[in-house]
Scaffold this motif. Sequence first.
Motif, PDB file in Angstrom:
ATOM      1  N   LEU A 174      -2.703 -14.604 -10.584  1.00  0.00           N
ATOM      2  CA  LEU A 174      -2.468 -13.599 -11.605  1.00  0.00           C
ATOM      3  C   LEU A 174      -3.126 -12.270 -11.231  1.00  0.00           C
ATOM      4  O   LEU A 174      -2.532 -11.203 -11.398  1.00  0.00           O
ATOM      5  CB  LEU A 174      -3.013 -14.087 -12.952  1.00  0.00           C
ATOM      6  CG  LEU A 174      -2.774 -13.182 -14.143  1.00  0.00           C
ATOM      7  CD1 LEU A 174      -1.281 -13.037 -14.408  1.00  0.00           C
ATOM      8  CD2 LEU A 174      -3.478 -13.729 -15.367  1.00  0.00           C
ATOM      9  N   VAL A 175      -4.334 -12.318 -10.702  1.00  0.00           N
ATOM     10  CA  VAL A 175      -5.025 -11.098 -10.273  1.00  0.00           C
ATOM     11  C   VAL A 175      -4.256 -10.416  -9.153  1.00  0.00           C
ATOM     12  O   VAL A 175      -4.066  -9.190  -9.153  1.00  0.00           O
ATOM     13  CB  VAL A 175      -6.475 -11.416  -9.840  1.00  0.00           C
ATOM     14  CG1 VAL A 175      -7.113 -10.221  -9.154  1.00  0.00           C
ATOM     15  CG2 VAL A 175      -7.304 -11.861 -11.029  1.00  0.00           C
ATOM     16  N   ILE A 176      -3.798 -11.173  -8.183  1.00  0.00           N
ATOM     17  CA  ILE A 176      -3.018 -10.608  -7.068  1.00  0.00           C
ATOM     18  C   ILE A 176      -1.728  -9.996  -7.591  1.00  0.00           C
ATOM     19  O   ILE A 176      -1.324  -8.903  -7.160  1.00  0.00           O
ATOM     20  CB  ILE A 176      -2.756 -11.675  -5.996  1.00  0.00           C
ATOM     21  CG1 ILE A 176      -4.073 -12.041  -5.303  1.00  0.00           C
ATOM     22  CG2 ILE A 176      -1.725 -11.188  -4.980  1.00  0.00           C
ATOM     23  CD1 ILE A 176      -3.957 -13.184  -4.327  1.00  0.00           C
ATOM     24  N   ILE A 204       1.562  -5.200  -8.770  1.00  0.00           N
ATOM     25  CA  ILE A 204       2.312  -4.389  -9.734  1.00  0.00           C
ATOM     26  C   ILE A 204       1.682  -2.998  -9.838  1.00  0.00           C
ATOM     27  O   ILE A 204       2.390  -1.987  -9.898  1.00  0.00           O
ATOM     28  CB  ILE A 204       2.355  -5.092 -11.110  1.00  0.00           C
ATOM     29  CG1 ILE A 204       3.271  -6.323 -11.017  1.00  0.00           C
ATOM     30  CG2 ILE A 204       2.871  -4.145 -12.187  1.00  0.00           C
ATOM     31  CD1 ILE A 204       3.254  -7.190 -12.248  1.00  0.00           C
ATOM     32  N   GLY A 205       0.360  -2.924  -9.830  1.00  0.00           N
ATOM     33  CA  GLY A 205      -0.316  -1.627  -9.888  1.00  0.00           C
ATOM     34  C   GLY A 205       0.015  -0.755  -8.695  1.00  0.00           C
ATOM     35  O   GLY A 205       0.245   0.441  -8.832  1.00  0.00           O
ATOM     36  N   VAL A 206       0.053  -1.346  -7.507  1.00  0.00           N
ATOM     37  CA  VAL A 206       0.396  -0.592  -6.293  1.00  0.00           C
ATOM     38  C   VAL A 206       1.837  -0.112  -6.358  1.00  0.00           C
ATOM     39  O   VAL A 206       2.131   1.036  -6.003  1.00  0.00           O
ATOM     40  CB  VAL A 206       0.154  -1.461  -5.037  1.00  0.00           C
ATOM     41  CG1 VAL A 206       0.746  -0.808  -3.805  1.00  0.00           C
ATOM     42  CG2 VAL A 206      -1.328  -1.706  -4.847  1.00  0.00           C
ATOM     43  N   ILE A 207       2.730  -0.947  -6.834  1.00  0.00           N
ATOM     44  CA  ILE A 207       4.143  -0.553  -6.938  1.00  0.00           C
ATOM     45  C   ILE A 207       4.295   0.595  -7.931  1.00  0.00           C
ATOM     46  O   ILE A 207       5.012   1.565  -7.664  1.00  0.00           O
ATOM     47  CB  ILE A 207       5.005  -1.772  -7.335  1.00  0.00           C
ATOM     48  CG1 ILE A 207       5.062  -2.753  -6.163  1.00  0.00           C
ATOM     49  CG2 ILE A 207       6.408  -1.337  -7.737  1.00  0.00           C
ATOM     50  CD1 ILE A 207       5.708  -4.075  -6.493  1.00  0.00           C
ATOM     51  N   VAL A 208       3.633   0.502  -9.068  1.00  0.00           N
ATOM     52  CA  VAL A 208       3.719   1.575 -10.067  1.00  0.00           C
ATOM     53  C   VAL A 208       3.146   2.871  -9.493  1.00  0.00           C
ATOM     54  O   VAL A 208       3.714   3.945  -9.677  1.00  0.00           O
ATOM     55  CB  VAL A 208       2.970   1.172 -11.362  1.00  0.00           C
ATOM     56  CG1 VAL A 208       2.781   2.368 -12.279  1.00  0.00           C
ATOM     57  CG2 VAL A 208       3.736   0.066 -12.080  1.00  0.00           C
ATOM     58  N   PHE A 227       4.480   7.337  -9.308  1.00  0.00           N
ATOM     59  CA  PHE A 227       3.805   8.631  -9.208  1.00  0.00           C
ATOM     60  C   PHE A 227       4.014   9.317  -7.864  1.00  0.00           C
ATOM     61  O   PHE A 227       4.326  10.490  -7.802  1.00  0.00           O
ATOM     62  CB  PHE A 227       2.296   8.452  -9.443  1.00  0.00           C
ATOM     63  CG  PHE A 227       1.964   7.938 -10.811  1.00  0.00           C
ATOM     64  CD1 PHE A 227       2.184   8.721 -11.924  1.00  0.00           C
ATOM     65  CD2 PHE A 227       1.450   6.670 -10.982  1.00  0.00           C
ATOM     66  CE1 PHE A 227       1.874   8.261 -13.187  1.00  0.00           C
ATOM     67  CE2 PHE A 227       1.149   6.200 -12.241  1.00  0.00           C
ATOM     68  CZ  PHE A 227       1.355   6.993 -13.347  1.00  0.00           C
ATOM     69  N   TYR A 228       3.848   8.584  -6.799  1.00  0.00           N
ATOM     70  CA  TYR A 228       3.873   9.179  -5.462  1.00  0.00           C
ATOM     71  C   TYR A 228       5.269   9.649  -5.082  1.00  0.00           C
ATOM     72  O   TYR A 228       5.466  10.785  -4.656  1.00  0.00           O
ATOM     73  CB  TYR A 228       3.329   8.185  -4.442  1.00  0.00           C
ATOM     74  CG  TYR A 228       3.225   8.734  -3.051  1.00  0.00           C
ATOM     75  CD1 TYR A 228       2.264   9.685  -2.743  1.00  0.00           C
ATOM     76  CD2 TYR A 228       4.093   8.325  -2.045  1.00  0.00           C
ATOM     77  CE1 TYR A 228       2.165  10.208  -1.473  1.00  0.00           C
ATOM     78  CE2 TYR A 228       4.003   8.845  -0.783  1.00  0.00           C
ATOM     79  CZ  TYR A 228       3.046   9.786  -0.494  1.00  0.00           C
ATOM     80  OH  TYR A 228       2.965  10.295   0.754  1.00  0.00           O
ATOM     81  N   LYS A 229       6.255   8.795  -5.204  1.00  0.00           N
ATOM     82  CA  LYS A 229       7.617   9.152  -4.798  1.00  0.00           C
ATOM     83  C   LYS A 229       8.231  10.213  -5.702  1.00  0.00           C
ATOM     84  O   LYS A 229       9.067  10.988  -5.256  1.00  0.00           O
ATOM     85  CB  LYS A 229       8.517   7.908  -4.790  1.00  0.00           C
ATOM     86  CG  LYS A 229       8.295   7.014  -3.594  1.00  0.00           C
ATOM     87  CD  LYS A 229       8.747   7.716  -2.345  1.00  0.00           C
ATOM     88  CE  LYS A 229       8.682   6.773  -1.164  1.00  0.00           C
ATOM     89  NZ  LYS A 229       9.080   7.419   0.066  1.00  0.00           N
TER      90      LYS A 229
END
Length: 94
Positions: free
Chosen positions: A7-9, A14-18, A23-25
């Motif tokens: 669950l932590v992974i 999900i945080g990295v994808i968001v 934001f970045y793209k």
Amino acid sequence: MLKIIGLVILVLVIGVIVYYFGFYKRGKINDKDGDLIPDEVEEVVRETKRRAKAVKKEIKDVAKSTKEVINQTGDIVDAAKGKKRRGRKPKSKK
């Protein structure tokens, strides 16, 4: 225990994808050099390093001045006792 780690992974992924797509793209986070570190963060790091160097230099100057003052306190005590001055003699007036 394995479910908690999974669950932590999952939350981290999900945080990295968001972050990346949300934001970045879309350009909400400025990153001109393409290293995935926002330019604002890089600027703060640069400013912090600059200030740290200035503080370090100032501390050295204060330490040097403090040593000089401590060195001269002995001369004040000697002068109060009436001893002749040591060191270089002042230039004589013509």
